[in-house]
Design an enzyme around this catalytic site. Structure first.
Site, PDB file in Angstrom:
ATOM      1  N   LYS A  42       6.334  -6.253 -12.639  1.00 25.44           N
ATOM      2  CA  LYS A  42       4.879  -6.148 -12.490  1.00 25.44           C
ATOM      3  C   LYS A  42       4.141  -7.463 -12.784  1.00 25.44           C
ATOM      4  O   LYS A  42       3.077  -7.706 -12.239  1.00 25.44           O
ATOM      5  CB  LYS A  42       4.325  -5.051 -13.406  1.00 25.44           C
ATOM      6  CG  LYS A  42       4.673  -3.649 -12.939  1.00 25.44           C
ATOM      7  CD  LYS A  42       4.014  -2.617 -13.844  1.00 25.44           C
ATOM      8  CE  LYS A  42       4.282  -1.218 -13.327  1.00 25.44           C
ATOM      9  NZ  LYS A  42       3.536  -0.185 -14.059  1.00 25.44           N
ATOM     10  N   ASP A  51      -2.491   1.942 -11.327  1.00 26.06           N
ATOM     11  CA  ASP A  51      -2.231   2.846 -12.460  1.00 26.06           C
ATOM     12  C   ASP A  51      -3.532   3.280 -13.139  1.00 26.06           C
ATOM     13  O   ASP A  51      -3.776   4.467 -13.346  1.00 26.06           O
ATOM     14  CB  ASP A  51      -1.344   2.156 -13.510  1.00 26.06           C
ATOM     15  CG  ASP A  51       0.132   2.167 -13.112  1.00 26.06           C
ATOM     16  OD1 ASP A  51       0.526   3.017 -12.296  1.00 26.06           O
ATOM     17  OD2 ASP A  51       0.880   1.307 -13.624  1.00 26.06           O
TER      18      ASP A  51
END
Ligand code: NDP
Length: 281
Positions: free
Chosen positions: A70, A106
């Site tokens: 990420k 997210d």
């Protein structure tokens, strides 16, 4: 014409036999009549650069990136959204012309889920945890107009870094609270979020919060989606709190990704059903 998306996962020495997001995406492609594919591909950290080059060369429309990619993927991209830049983490990459851009869905998925029960604007929020999920949620809640976000974490450094980010970069009122023993939820708190990994695949795991400080005026959310009703949420509901499970966040981040990649609004119900089927809940 068929398009492909990819999910780049870490190399953990295990075969990748599909995952919940792939299952939701494939169902949504069928439901929307799109001839697209979502592949789950295992990539080791040393091969990430080549994998992203491969995405470009093979015309992939985008992909999800998960731990440990990420952060490492950021220098390989051509630009970032405001939220991804603030969080310093990307979980969703999409193509615009010949550019690959980074987004983080997210936190957006969480906020969309929270809006079903309360508007985050003006709310006093406590986030338990300071890892990737907590960071994404806190930044997105701050961008959504929350009044205050306090971070409760076991290790001070991660907690303080997140608080500093919120105060200096967003900016929003924020404090770090060291997590020692049972946390007493302050009376003025409107929303309490477990953004730790406590409870993942462990229904008996207890989030150390003083249950006597939970009440009916509180919204209590959990990022844990397996089990869907964690012990933490069960306890909160027993004290009258409004609860929000982690399934909604997972479905919503997939809905947002789908829309970014295809331009088509998928049926969130189809994706939720697919997720529940995948997880057997
Ligand atoms: P990280 O490893 O980055 O962070 C974990 C956090 O949990 C840290 O703050 C850590 O504290 C805390 N923690 C772990 N164990 C304990 C413990 N025993 N007591 C107190 N604190 C603890 O993980 P992520 O943030 O990436 O993920 C967290 C969870 O969120 C995972 O279970 C993941 O599955 C879930 N998730 C759910 C999503 C959804 O869509 N529903 C999306 C993304 C994640 P410390 O810093 O002190 O070590």
């Amino acid at each position: 014409m068929s398009h492909a998306l990819q999910e780049i996962v870490s190399c953990m020495g295990q075969p990748v036999a599909g995952n919940p997001t792939q299952f939701m995406m494939e169902r949504a492609f069928v439901a929307t009549g799109l001839d697209w594919r979502y592949l789950t591909l295992e990539v080791s950290p040393e091969n990430l650069t080549d994998a992203v080059r491969g995405m470009r060369a093979m015309g992939f429309r985008g992909g999800n990136f998960t731990i440990p990619h990420k952060v490492a993927v950021i220098p390989l991209l051509d630009g970032l959204s405001q939220a991804a830049e603030l969080m310093g983490a990307v979980n969703c990459v999409y193509r615009e012309g010949d550019k690959l851009l980074g987004e983080n869905t997210d936190g957006k998925g969480f906020v969309q889920s929270l809006r079903d029960v309360t508007d985050p604007s003006g709310k006093k929020i406590v986030v338990l945890g300071a890892g990737g999920a907590a960071r994404a949620i806190a930044v997105e809640l701050a961008l959504s107009g929350a009044a205050e976000i306090n971070i409760v974490n076991r290790h001070a450094q991660r907690g303080q870094e997140l608080v500093q980010l919120l105060i200096e970069r967003v900016p929003i009122a924020s404090q770090y609270i060291e997590w020692k023993g049972n946390y007493d939820v302050p009376l003025e708190c409107d929303v309490l979020i477990n953004a730790t990994s406590i409870g993942l695949c462990d229904p008996s795991a207890r989030v150390p919060v003083n249950a006597n400080t939970l009440h009916s005026g509180l919204v209590v959310a959990d990022v844990i989606f397996n089990p869907a009703e964690s012990r933490f949420l069960h306890e909160a509901a027993a004290h009258g709190a409004t609860t929000l499970d982690g399934l909604g966040m997972l479905v919503n981040q997939a809905v947002i990704g789908f829309k970014i990649w295809t331009g088509v609004e998928p049926d969130a119900g189809v994706m939720r059903d697919a997720l529940e089927e995948f997880l057997s809940v």
